[in-house]
Enzyme design. Structure first.
Site, PDB file in Angstrom:
ATOM      1  N   LYS A 204      63.396   9.262 -20.017  1.00 50.77           N
ATOM      2  CA  LYS A 204      64.697   9.767 -20.466  1.00 50.77           C
ATOM      3  C   LYS A 204      64.804  11.208 -19.961  1.00 50.77           C
ATOM      4  O   LYS A 204      64.125  12.093 -20.455  1.00 50.77           O
ATOM      5  CB  LYS A 204      64.815   9.709 -21.986  1.00 50.77           C
ATOM      6  CG  LYS A 204      66.190  10.122 -22.473  1.00 50.77           C
ATOM      7  CD  LYS A 204      66.325   9.935 -23.979  1.00 50.77           C
ATOM      8  CE  LYS A 204      67.737  10.170 -24.473  1.00 50.77           C
ATOM      9  NZ  LYS A 204      68.337  11.408 -24.048  1.00 50.77           N
TER      10      LYS A 204
ATOM     11  N   ARG B 291      74.782  13.319 -17.649  1.00 50.49           N
ATOM     12  CA  ARG B 291      75.040  11.957 -17.178  1.00 50.49           C
ATOM     13  C   ARG B 291      76.254  11.974 -16.265  1.00 50.49           C
ATOM     14  O   ARG B 291      77.297  12.526 -16.612  1.00 50.49           O
ATOM     15  CB  ARG B 291      75.308  11.058 -18.381  1.00 50.49           C
ATOM     16  CG  ARG B 291      75.515   9.587 -18.022  1.00 50.49           C
ATOM     17  CD  ARG B 291      75.641   8.783 -19.299  1.00 50.49           C
ATOM     18  NE  ARG B 291      75.651   7.368 -19.068  1.00 50.49           N
ATOM     19  CZ  ARG B 291      75.410   6.470 -20.027  1.00 50.49           C
ATOM     20  NH1 ARG B 291      75.137   6.867 -21.248  1.00 50.49           N
ATOM     21  NH2 ARG B 291      75.457   5.188 -19.759  1.00 50.49           N
TER      22      ARG B 291
ATOM     23  N   ARG C  84      80.292  11.910 -19.156  1.00 49.94           N
ATOM     24  CA  ARG C  84      80.444  10.855 -20.157  1.00 49.94           C
ATOM     25  C   ARG C  84      81.695  11.068 -20.997  1.00 49.94           C
ATOM     26  O   ARG C  84      82.141  10.173 -21.683  1.00 49.94           O
ATOM     27  CB  ARG C  84      79.190  10.726 -21.017  1.00 49.94           C
ATOM     28  CG  ARG C  84      78.815  11.999 -21.715  1.00 49.94           C
ATOM     29  CD  ARG C  84      77.440  11.866 -22.281  1.00 49.94           C
ATOM     30  NE  ARG C  84      77.468  11.231 -23.588  1.00 49.94           N
ATOM     31  CZ  ARG C  84      76.386  10.965 -24.299  1.00 49.94           C
ATOM     32  NH1 ARG C  84      75.198  11.232 -23.798  1.00 49.94           N
ATOM     33  NH2 ARG C  84      76.477  10.422 -25.488  1.00 49.94           N
TER      34      ARG C  84
HETATM   35  P1  AMP Z   1      71.592  11.165 -26.146  1.00 44.78           P
HETATM   36  O1  AMP Z   1      72.403  12.109 -25.294  1.00 44.78           O
HETATM   37  O2  AMP Z   1      70.477  11.807 -26.854  1.00 44.78           O
HETATM   38  O3  AMP Z   1      72.473  10.289 -27.012  1.00 44.78           O
HETATM   39  O4  AMP Z   1      70.875  10.135 -25.142  1.00 44.78           O
HETATM   40  C1  AMP Z   1      71.559   9.260 -24.291  1.00 44.78           C
HETATM   41  C2  AMP Z   1      71.669   9.874 -22.906  1.00 44.78           C
HETATM   42  O5  AMP Z   1      70.418   9.931 -22.241  1.00 44.78           O
HETATM   43  C3  AMP Z   1      72.483   9.045 -21.936  1.00 44.78           C
HETATM   44  O6  AMP Z   1      73.860   9.190 -22.151  1.00 44.78           O
HETATM   45  C4  AMP Z   1      72.069   9.622 -20.595  1.00 44.78           C
HETATM   46  O7  AMP Z   1      72.832  10.780 -20.328  1.00 44.78           O
HETATM   47  C5  AMP Z   1      70.657  10.104 -20.841  1.00 44.78           C
HETATM   48  N1  AMP Z   1      69.599   9.403 -20.068  1.00 44.78           N
HETATM   49  C6  AMP Z   1      68.520  10.015 -19.570  1.00 44.78           C
HETATM   50  N2  AMP Z   1      67.723   9.152 -18.950  1.00 44.78           N
HETATM   51  C7  AMP Z   1      68.295   7.930 -19.048  1.00 44.78           C
HETATM   52  C8  AMP Z   1      67.924   6.626 -18.611  1.00 44.78           C
HETATM   53  N3  AMP Z   1      66.788   6.390 -17.963  1.00 44.78           N
HETATM   54  N4  AMP Z   1      68.767   5.606 -18.914  1.00 44.78           N
HETATM   55  C9  AMP Z   1      69.918   5.824 -19.592  1.00 44.78           C
HETATM   56  N5  AMP Z   1      70.307   7.041 -20.029  1.00 44.78           N
HETATM   57  C10 AMP Z   1      69.503   8.089 -19.765  1.00 44.78           C
END
Ligand code: AMP
Length: 587
Positions: free
Chosen positions: A251, A256, A271
């Protein structure tokens, strides 16, 4: 269609906070419109002339609008401004003054919706020398032909204050009620999620019914609502939920980007559907150069890297690329790398309904990889031990955690929805004490002592994706530095609300209310039952909500997230159950 019919529908919507009632007002109204008018009416209900992703700029500040109101109501400007200081909203000012003006017999031709849309479009497109005057005069002409209620909404639309409480979900409910059966609702929502275009969905359903709605597909140039991950509090829980086997990816902690690649151009969307192409021209060019297909839509995380070692740098570094000016230098100073993780479309094929493994294979085959463009690190893991080992490897590589992805045949790309097909797990989750939350600012309390004359604390809310409502979870007064506090009133100014916004549930009353718009990252010691906060009310205990104890701002404004992407009620409840505290599930 007459514009007055639309304004009167807005007036009826404004008078209720019940989503059911709004839906029935709208569905009845929608049924009476032809498809073209319906499209425009739907856009205007959101204060726009275009789809969500199109940045709507009428370029009219309050004082410019007040000048048009003064002319249309034949009042001295000073008087109009005085009323505006009292009311705070040029729409209300226009309504009050134009009510007093009486009927203007000279212009008896009724104002049509078509004319309103044409003039608003012209206001939007007026640029260059004297543009402010020209915009003002065009608005004046519309106000001259409008009654009080029509004027109110015109002024609210051009100043970006159009909030009749009917958000996208209510519009979709109403469209389904008007033109489909209850069973058709998920298809209507899917059509919206893959196009981000409420007007298009409205026009399509009104002219072609459900068959046409089912034929709506993703297309290059229309951003798609992103798929989101649920979270769980440990790797073993994730592996259990995934049935013992899943794909795990690093992650990455960046921004994004959804890239729409066409034959000779690329557009990059955040996003939140903002067009970020000009912030990442290097990524756009490299994607086009590396993509073997003519057209594709892919997603990836764009991360800042150390130019000398190639090591990943923290999120804050990549945010330098979000500046408005000086991009050339920022591109040079803050090199980035794009880690692609999904493909939603390729050369005529909508990939969103294909399982994850098929999408991943297609993605890998569609690009030549380069120093700037890579794939996310991925491995198929079986059992908690392999999961923990992959997580350790992700942290060692400076990732913020892992994303587990279902290998199930049904693991399609669910645009706009958060679910357990993807589960995130971050380093923070290891210790319940540093769990982080993304919360919307819905109110402020005036400060005292050292903070006199500033905001001293903020009222923060989570989002309930089932009801489309915000509910409060804490009063936040820690973690702010002086610069942030000084800047806060300006940052929040355009989100001020005269009273509690109709989509916010709160028992606490702050000194100032805000429409949910700004998202802050907050850490807390614990989630506890709360008699005053309304988050997840009644979910854990009857007559109690959930609140955060000792909340602290991390310093991170989540400008990449919209209020609807806040921590949800379901996530909060899940985190509450997962923590091992005195007032936990067993007490
Ligand atoms: P959060 O922002 O904490 O809700 O985490 C989700 C976000 O992690 C997604 O919207 C992406 O921007 C990010 N992300 C980072 N690595 C990945 C991955 N391998 N697959 C999907 N999302 C990822």
């Amino acid at each position: 269609m007459l514009y007055s019919e639309l304004a009167s529908a807005f007036e009826r919507l404004d008078a209720t906070s019940s989503r059911l009632e709004m839906t029935s007002i709208l569905s009845e109204f929608f049924r009476s419109l032809d498809p073209g008018s319906l499209r425009d009416a739907v856009y205007l209900s959101q204060g726009k002339l275009h789809p969500d992703y199109f940045p709507q700029e009428f370029g009219m500040a309050d004082k410019l609008v007040l000048r048009a109101v003064a002319m249309a109501s034949a009042k001295p400007y000073e008087e109009v401004e005085k009323l505006w200081i009292k009311e705070g909203d040029p729409g209300t000012v226009a309504e009050l003054l134009i009510k007093g003006r009486g009927q203007m017999t000279l212009f008896s031709e009724p104002l049509t919706l078509e004319r309103v849309v044409n003039v608003l479009t012209s206001i939007e497109n007026t640029e260059g020398k004297d543009s402010q005057d020209k915009k003002m005069k065009q608005l004046f002409l519309l106000l001259r032909e409008s009654g009080p209620v029509e004027s109110k909404y015109l002024c609210r639309i051009v100043t970006g204050r159009m909030r009749v409480g009917a958000g996208a979900m209510t519009i979709l409910d109403a469209l389904s009620e008007a033109f489909a059966t209850r069973e058709g609702r998920p298809d209507v929502e899917r059509a919206y999620n893959v196009t981000c275009d409420l007007g298009l969905v409205a026009k399509t359903i009104a002219s072609g019914g459900m068959d046409a709605i089912r034929g709506v597909h993703v297309s290059v140039g229309s951003p798609i609502k992103v798929m989101l991950a649920e979270r769980l509090s440990s790797i073993p829980l994730i592996m259990e939920r995934m049935g013992g086997r899943c794909a795990m990816e690093f992650k990455y902690d960046g921004i994004r980007l959804q890239a729409h690649i066409s034959k000779d151009s690329v557009r990059l969307y955040s996003r939140r559907l903002e067009d970020l192409t000009s912030n990442f021209p290097d990524v756009a060019a490299e994607l086009r150069a590396c993509c073997k297909a003519e057209e594709a839509i892919i997603e990836g995380e764009c991360v800042a890297v150390d130019p000398s070692t190639g090591a990943m740098l923290p999120f804050q570094t990549v945010t330098h690329r979000r500046k408005k000016h000086g991009m050339d230098k920022a591109v040079e100073d803050y090199p980035v790398r794009m880690f692609m993780f999904d493909i939603l479309f390729i050369d005529g094929t909508d990939m969103t309904s294909r399982p994850f493994t098929e999408r991943r294979d297609k993605l890998a085959g569609a690009f030549e990889l380069s120093e700037k463009i890579g794939l996310t690190e991925m491995e198929v893991v079986e059992g908690p031990e392999e999961g923990e080992a992959f997580f350790a490897r992700a942290l060692a590589a400076k990732s913020e955690g892992v994303m587990a992805k279902s290998l199930h045949q049904e693991s399609v790309y669910r645009a706009g929805s958060r679910g357990f097909l993807w589960i995130k797990y971050k380093k923070d989750y290891e210790a319940a004490l540093t769990d982080s939350f993304d919360l919307a600012v819905v109110g402020a309390f005036y400060g005292m002592g050292k903070r006199a004359g500033k905001y001293g604390a903020l009222l923060m809310a989570i989002f309930d994706s089932d009801t489309g409502r915000y509910s409060t979870v804490c009063k936040l007064g820690t973690g702010f530095d002086d610069a942030f506090l000084d800047n806060l009133p300006e940052m929040m100014e355009s989100h001020l609300s005269k009273g509690r916004p109709s989509d916010v549930d709160a028992q606490m009353t702050p000194d100032i209310w805000f429409f949910p718009a700004v998202v802050l990252e907050v850490v807390a010691a614990e989630i506890s039952l709360s008699p005053i906060h309304t988050a997840a009310f009644g979910v854990v205990k009857e007559d109690a909500g959930l609140g955060l104890r000792f909340p602290r701002f991390t310093g991170r404004v989540r400008s990449d997230k919209g209020p609807e992407q806040c921590t949800t009620a379901a996530e909060l409840a899940e985190m509450y159950w997962a923590q091992d505290t005195a007032d936990g599930p067993d007490s």
